[in-house]
Design an enzyme around this catalytic site. Structure first.
Site, PDB file in Angstrom:
ATOM      1  CB  ALA A 107      -4.622  -1.795  -0.069  1.00  0.00           C
ATOM      2  CE  LYS A 108       1.962  -4.874  -4.026  1.00  0.00           C
ATOM      3  NZ  LYS A 108       2.338  -4.636  -2.290  1.00  0.00           N
ATOM      4  NE  ARG A 109      -8.295  -2.814  -1.724  1.00  0.00           N
ATOM      5  CZ  ARG A 109      -7.970  -3.774  -0.881  1.00  0.00           C
ATOM      6  NH1 ARG A 109      -6.982  -4.367  -1.358  1.00  0.00           N
ATOM      7  NH2 ARG A 109      -8.550  -4.329   0.018  1.00  0.00           N
TER       8      ARG A 109
ATOM      9  CG  ASN B 193      -2.462  -6.221  -7.732  1.00  0.00           C
ATOM     10  OD1 ASN B 193      -1.587  -5.463  -8.120  1.00  0.00           O
ATOM     11  ND2 ASN B 193      -3.393  -5.974  -6.911  1.00  0.00           N
TER      12      ASN B 193
END
Lengths: 315, 315
Positions: free
Chosen positions: B103-105, A106
Site C-alpha cells: 500500500a506504500k502508505r 506512490n
C-alpha cells in the site's frame, strides 16, 4: 473541459478565498449531535461521517473553492469509510466544490497507473472510459521518482485534472529525509530543493494561460523559510499548503507561498475547522457547522488581509 | 499471539519457500474463462476479481508462506475493488496464508495513525478494539520521516503485525531520489543508505528471538549491488524483494538479499504468476491456475537451488 487550474482559479476568484477545507472525520471526535447512537458499528459510523461531512459542506461551500478529504480517515473504517468518501465527493461536487483528495499515493509505473485510473483517471469498461473516484486532484509522493508520477501527469492532461507532489511536508519529522544535504555537480542543496526542480520540470508541459501548471506542490505551512526558497524554484506550480491551524502554522507562515500575482497557494486546514466547536465560546456541539463556518470566514479574512498588507490581494 | 516474524518464519519453513505471490488483478488481462460476460460493470468486474484471486490462492496456498495484494489494483475499481480486496484477504487467511498488503502508505503522524488503525491496527468502537482490513503486514513509504512511520511500528508491536519500509524500489526511476548523494558529517553516502540506517534503528526494539525485526525493508530485485550493501546495513530487517520476473530481476539478483542463515528475504512476483498462462506453452487460458502453480513451483526450486549452491539453504 477547462483545465484544473482554470477551474480552480475561477472558484478562488468567485469565492474570494484561498482556503481549502480538509475533511478528516474521526468518529471519536464527531459532535454528539451527529454521532448520537451510531457508535456501535462501522456501517453506522460511516453514515454519521456522511452526515457530518454534508453539514460541514453546507456550512462552507459558498466560502471556499475546494475541499480536501484525507482518504486515511475513510480507510480507517474499511469499506464503510470508502463509501462515506464516495458520498462526500459526490455531495461536494453537487455544491460546486473542487475536490483535492489527500492520498499521497506512490508506486512503480504500472501500479501508479492503476492508482491514477481509479482516482483521477478512468477505467476502460467495454470500450467506454468510466470514472471511478473521479476527484479533481490528488496528492502524490515522489519517493519512486518520475515513472511513479508520470501516469498521474498523463491523466491530468487527458482528463483536466491536477496533482500536488509532496516537496516539503508540514510534520515535525519532515526534515529526516526532506532536509538532507545533497551533493550535486554544482554544489550542495537540500533534498526538497532537488524535488522542487523535479516538480518545476515535470509540470512544465502543463502550464496553461494562467501561468500555472496542473502539477502542483505540497509545501507545509510550518516551514515558512523553506516556502520562500521553494516559491522561487517553482514559479509556475500551485502550492497546496497544509499545517495551518492545529499544526501550528499561522498567517505569517503561509504568506511566502503566494506569488506576486496574489495567487499560487491554497491554504488548507482540517481539524481546526472540523472540530471548531471544541474551541468555540460562542457555539456548542449542536452548532458545530456554524463554528466551522465562522472559522473559515476568519481564515479567509486573515489571509486576504495579509495579502492586502503585502499589496498582492488580487480581486 | 506470536510475532509477525515468527509466524512468517514458521510458514516459510513449513512451505520451504521464500516466495510471495503478488495479487494484482487487472480486468483487461484476466483469463476469459474467469471474466466471461463480466466486463460491463465495476460490480461484475469485482466479482470476477474475487473468483480469479480465489483460484490463484487455491493453486498456490500450499507452496508459499504469503501473498502480497497490491491495493492500487483494487482501488482502481472503487468500492467494488475494495470489496474484492477484503474478500481476497479473508479467503487467503482461511487458507493459512500471511497477507502483506502493498500500500506504500505515508502521511503525517495523526494521519499515519488513521492508516495504521485501518490496515494493521484496530479501531475503538464502544470500548472494543475492532480490526478493519486486518492484514498481517503493510508496506510504508518513509518520505515523511519517523513520525509518519511510528504509528505503524506501535501497532506492529501491539497487534503482532509487521511493516516493510521502502528503501530501494525496483523501478527504473528509483534512482531519481533514492540514489542521491547525501553529505553527512562522516562523508558521502547514498540516500538509500541513510534510509537503511533509519530502518535498522527504527526496528531495533522489535527484534525477537529469531534475530529479525517486525520492521522490514523493501529492496528491489533489480538492483542487486545495492542489495549487497543494504543487507549489511540492515542485518536484522527482513527484506521484501519485488521485481522478480516481469520487472526483470532473476535468481542471481535476489541472492544478495538473503542473510547467511538462509533467511531474511521474501521474493515477490506478481504479473509473471498471475498471468503465467500467457507465456505458457503447456497451459492455456482455462488452466491459468495450473500455469500459476507451475511458475511458483519453478520459482521455489530456482531460489532454493541458488541458496543451496551458495551453501545457505536452511531446511
Amino acid at each position: 473541459m477547462e483545465s484544473f487550474i482554470n477551474r480552480l482559479l475561477a472558484k478562488i476568484r468567485l469565492r474570494q478565498s484561498h482556503v481549502v477545507v480538509g475533511l478528516d472525520p474521526v468518529h471519536e471526535f464527531l459532535p454528539e449531535t451527529i454521532i448520537k447512537n451510531r457508535k456501535d458499528t462501522l456501517e453506522r459510523i460511516g453514515s454519521a461521517i456522511i452526515d457530518f461531512n454534508q453539514a460541514i459542506i453546507d456550512a462552507i461551500y459558498d466560502l471556499v473553492p475546494a475541499i480536501k478529504p484525507q482518504i486515511a480517515f475513510y480507510e480507517r473504517y474499511g469499506i464503510e469509510g470508502i463509501k462515506a468518501f464516495v458520498e462526500t465527493v459526490k455531495y461536494a461536487k453537487k455544491k460546486g466544490l473542487i475536490i483535492i483528495e489527500d492520498a499521497k499515493r506512490n508506486d512503480i509505473g504500472s501500479t501508479a497507473n492503476a492508482y491514477s485510473d481509479g482516482h483521477i483517471g478512468k477505467v476502460s469498461i467495454k470500450g467506454e472510459d468510466v470514472p471511478v473516484f473521479d476527484v479533481d486532484a490528488i496528492t502524490v509522493t515522489p519517493f519512486l521518482g518520475l515513472d511513479g508520477i508520470l501516469p498521474f501527469i498523463k491523466d491530468s492532461e487527458k482528463y483536466s485534472k491536477g496533482i500536488f507532489i509532496l516537496v516539503k511536508t508540514s510534520n515535525p519529522s519532515a526534515s529526516d529525509l526532506q532536509d538532507l544535504i545533497i551533493q550535486t555537480a554544482s554544489g550542495q542543496v537540500k533534498l526538497y530543493e532537488i524535488l522542487a526542480q523535479f516538480v518545476n520540470k515535470w509540470g512544465s508541459n502543463l502550464i496553461d494561460d494562467s501561468g500555472y501548471s496542473a502539477v502542483g506542490a505540497v509545501v507545509g505551512a510550518t516551514y515558512p523559510n523553506d516556502a520562500k526558497i521553494l516559491r522561487k524554484l517553482m514559479p509556475h506550480n500551485y502550492f497546496l499548503v497544509p499545517g495551518f491551524g492545529a499544526q501550528g502554522g499561522g498567517v505569517n507562515d503561509i504568506i511566502n507561498s503566494f506569488n506576486e500575482d496574489g495567487y499560487g497557494a491554497l491554504i488548507s486546514a482540517s481539524r481546526s475547522i472540523n472540530y471548531a466547536f471544541n474551541d468555540s465560546t460562542k457555539y456548542g456541539d449542536s452548532d458545530f457547522d456554524k463554528a466551522a463556518r465562522e472559522t473559515v470566514k476568519n481564515m479567509n479574512n486573515e489571509i486576504n488581509n495579509a495579502l492586502s498588507i503585502k499589496g498582492i490581494l488580487n480581486w
